[in-house]
Design an enzyme around this catalytic site. Structure first.
Site, PDB file in Angstrom:
ATOM      1  N   ARG A   1       0.862  -1.187   0.000  1.00  0.00           N
ATOM      2  CA  ARG A   1       0.000   0.000   0.000  1.00  0.00           C
ATOM      3  C   ARG A   1       0.894   1.232   0.000  1.00  0.00           C
ATOM      4  NH1 ARG A   1       2.385   2.122   3.637  1.00  0.00           N
ATOM      5  NH2 ARG A   1       0.794   3.756   3.694  1.00  0.00           N
TER       6      ARG A   1
ATOM      7  N   ALA B   1       0.815   5.116  -2.241  1.00  0.00           N
ATOM      8  CA  ALA B   1       0.631   5.399  -3.670  1.00  0.00           C
ATOM      9  C   ALA B   1       1.815   4.971  -4.554  1.00  0.00           C
ATOM     10  CB  ALA B   1       0.291   6.879  -3.847  1.00  0.00           C
TER      11      ALA B   1
ATOM     12  N   ARG C   1      -7.662  -0.430  -6.612  1.00  0.00           N
ATOM     13  CA  ARG C   1      -7.887   0.681  -5.681  1.00  0.00           C
ATOM     14  C   ARG C   1      -8.079   1.961  -6.512  1.00  0.00           C
ATOM     15  NH1 ARG C   1      -4.282   1.131  -0.460  1.00  0.00           N
ATOM     16  NH2 ARG C   1      -6.176   2.208   0.238  1.00  0.00           N
TER      17      ARG C   1
ATOM     18  N   ASP D   1      -1.950  10.852  -2.316  1.00  0.00           N
ATOM     19  CA  ASP D   1      -2.369   9.774  -3.219  1.00  0.00           C
ATOM     20  C   ASP D   1      -2.750  10.302  -4.590  1.00  0.00           C
ATOM     21  OD1 ASP D   1      -2.940   8.777  -0.327  1.00  0.00           O
ATOM     22  OD2 ASP D   1      -2.714   7.007  -1.612  1.00  0.00           O
TER      23      ASP D   1
ATOM     24  N   ASN E   1      -5.191  12.577   0.366  1.00  0.00           N
ATOM     25  CA  ASN E   1      -4.298  11.735   1.169  1.00  0.00           C
ATOM     26  C   ASN E   1      -5.169  11.003   2.194  1.00  0.00           C
ATOM     27  OD1 ASN E   1      -1.566  10.845   1.806  1.00  0.00           O
ATOM     28  ND2 ASN E   1      -1.770  11.975   3.712  1.00  0.00           N
ATOM     29  N   LYS E   2      -4.535  10.217   3.002  1.00  0.00           N
ATOM     30  CA  LYS E   2      -5.249   9.390   3.982  1.00  0.00           C
ATOM     31  C   LYS E   2      -6.267  10.207   4.782  1.00  0.00           C
ATOM     32  CE  LYS E   2      -5.050   5.900   4.379  1.00  0.00           C
ATOM     33  NZ  LYS E   2      -6.060   5.091   3.626  1.00  0.00           N
TER      34      LYS E   2
HETATM   35  O1  MRU Z   1      -4.527   3.350   2.187  1.00  0.00           O
HETATM   36  P1  MRU Z   1      -3.044   3.520   2.062  1.00  0.00           P
HETATM   37  O2  MRU Z   1      -2.273   2.984   3.220  1.00  0.00           O
HETATM   38  O3  MRU Z   1      -2.527   2.996   0.729  1.00  0.00           O
HETATM   39  O4  MRU Z   1      -2.853   5.087   2.037  1.00  0.00           O
HETATM   40  C1  MRU Z   1      -1.569   5.629   1.960  1.00  0.00           C
HETATM   41  C2  MRU Z   1      -1.519   7.087   2.081  1.00  0.00           C
HETATM   42  O5  MRU Z   1      -2.528   7.747   2.180  1.00  0.00           O
HETATM   43  C3  MRU Z   1      -0.167   7.714   1.989  1.00  0.00           C
HETATM   44  O6  MRU Z   1      -0.089   8.835   2.800  1.00  0.00           O
HETATM   45  C4  MRU Z   1       0.070   8.139   0.547  1.00  0.00           C
HETATM   46  O7  MRU Z   1      -0.173   7.062  -0.325  1.00  0.00           O
HETATM   47  C5  MRU Z   1       1.433   8.644   0.325  1.00  0.00           C
HETATM   48  S1  MRU Z   1       2.605   7.330   0.313  1.00  0.00           S
HETATM   49  C6  MRU Z   1       4.121   7.962  -0.086  1.00  0.00           C
END
Ligand code: MRU
Length: 353
Positions: free
Chosen positions: A51, A53, A94, A244, A254-255
């Protein structure tokens, strides 16, 4: 097993297969999963074995090659048609992280523009996946260097708050937001990381905290609702998060929880940086309202471990990402430098596709 952050390679191409660190098992177990076909790669992305991005993008590129090598036809048109079907399966894993779509587009463009027999196309696809992989590692190091220059110049060492995991595990191995943190640590400018636990999947508690411990970076874990209080107490000098998908106007998905963090950072006059490679920028979307937001299984909200934490009869909503509007972002740190969100379009020509 422990490993230095410099050795954390979440994705390894080994002879004829991909090795992935199983991120669903960290920090309790350091397990490596072998991926030999595209269906297993699609499943690994969907179930978040891999997981983050950029890591999803690199994995999807290898996944497409794994699919390509299984195809039996020597007819070029037939090969490209079947490859497109595999691409579609990988794309459906995703929806939010644009690196997935970017990597598959780059692989498909390469396949279509390569002249020669099908066997040659397959070899070129593997080489392209390896290039995407290697580029991401270098890109993260460059983001780290640029981020160091963008961080506030204060007499004391910095205390940086981050959200989710934008570290080695989320990329090819160095990290975007954690790459900036890592550069600050190497330069002797970092006092401490504050890591949001990041409900509901707990990437901050499980993954960012784990990475910091491997590297010996002092880390304080807080639950997500403590950020404003910590800022008010003067514990935070800057916020650095990953992304993301960033749109042409500088809005950044982002998350989930990143948006509220940006609001409280602004209220406390604390700089809020988004660190991301150009592969995370979707220049085809004009603003963040167009970003598809993944909704995940409600079990992530109502269950902690094996224990249900709410009464039966409650309804749930589990968006995995939110969008931080450009006006709340101090700067976007890329491999080419740090820009104000409204100026991100200047990098459009530099994006490899
Ligand atoms: O759901 P995830 O764990 O894939 O989400 C990840 C994030 O939101 C990260 O902050 C984002 O992908 C940046 S990773 C360099």
């Amino acid at each position: 097993m422990t490993a230095s952050i410099t050795e954390v390679n979440p994705i390894i191409w080994k002879e004829d297969r991909v090795l992935l660190i199983d991120q669903t098992r960290l920090p309790a177990e350091y397990t490596v999963v072998e991926i030999c076909d595209y269906q297993s790669m699609a499943n690994a992305i969907k179930t978040m074995i891999v997981r983050g991005a950029p890591a999803i993008g690199v994995s999807a590129a290898y996944g497409l090659y794994l699919g390509a090598r299984e195809l039996q036809t020597n007819d070029r048109t037939e090969f490209l048609n079947q490859l497109e079907n595999i691409a579609e399966i990988l794309r459906s894993t995703r929806p939010t992280a644009v690196n997935l779509f970017w990597a598959i587009t780059r692989m498909m463009n390469t396949a279509r523009s390569t002249i020669g027999p099908v066997e040659h196309l397959k070899n070129v696809l593997l080489e392209t996946a390896k290039i995407i992989h290697a580029e991401d590692l270098q890109t993260c190091k460059d983001i780290g260097e640029h981020g160091l220059k963008a961080l506030p110049q204060i007499p004391d060492k910095l205390r940086i708050l981050t959200h989710c995991n934008a570290g080695a595990l989320a990329t090819a191995g160095y990290g975007t937001a954690v790459g900036v943190i890592r550069s600050a640590w190497s330069a002797g400018r970092l006092a401490r990381v504050y890591a949001d636990e990041t409900r509901p999947r707990l990437q901050g508690a499980k993954l960012t905290a784990w990475e910091c411990v491997q590297e010996g970076i002092p880390v304080t874990l807080i639950s997500d609702n403590m950020a404003a209080h910590c800022m008010k107490q003067g514990l935070i000098d800057a916020v650095v998060v990953g992304a993301d998908r960033i749109t042409a106007n500088g809005d950044a998905a982002n998350k989930i929880g990143t948006y509220s963090l940006a609001i409280v950072a602004k209220a406390h006059k604390i700089p809020f940086f988004v660190a991301a490679p150009l592969s995370t920028i979707d220049f085809s979307l004009s603003d963040g309202s167009q970003i598809p937001i993944e909704e995940r299984d409600p079990v992530e909200v109502y269950q902690v471990g094996d224990t249900r934490i709410t009464p039966v009869g409650v309804e749930f909503y589990n968006p995995a990402f939110d969008v931080t509007p450009a006006e709340l972002i101090t700067g976007i740190i890329t491999e080419f430098g740090t820009v104000a969100p409204g100026e991100i379009k200047q990098y459009q020509q530099k994006q490899a596709v």
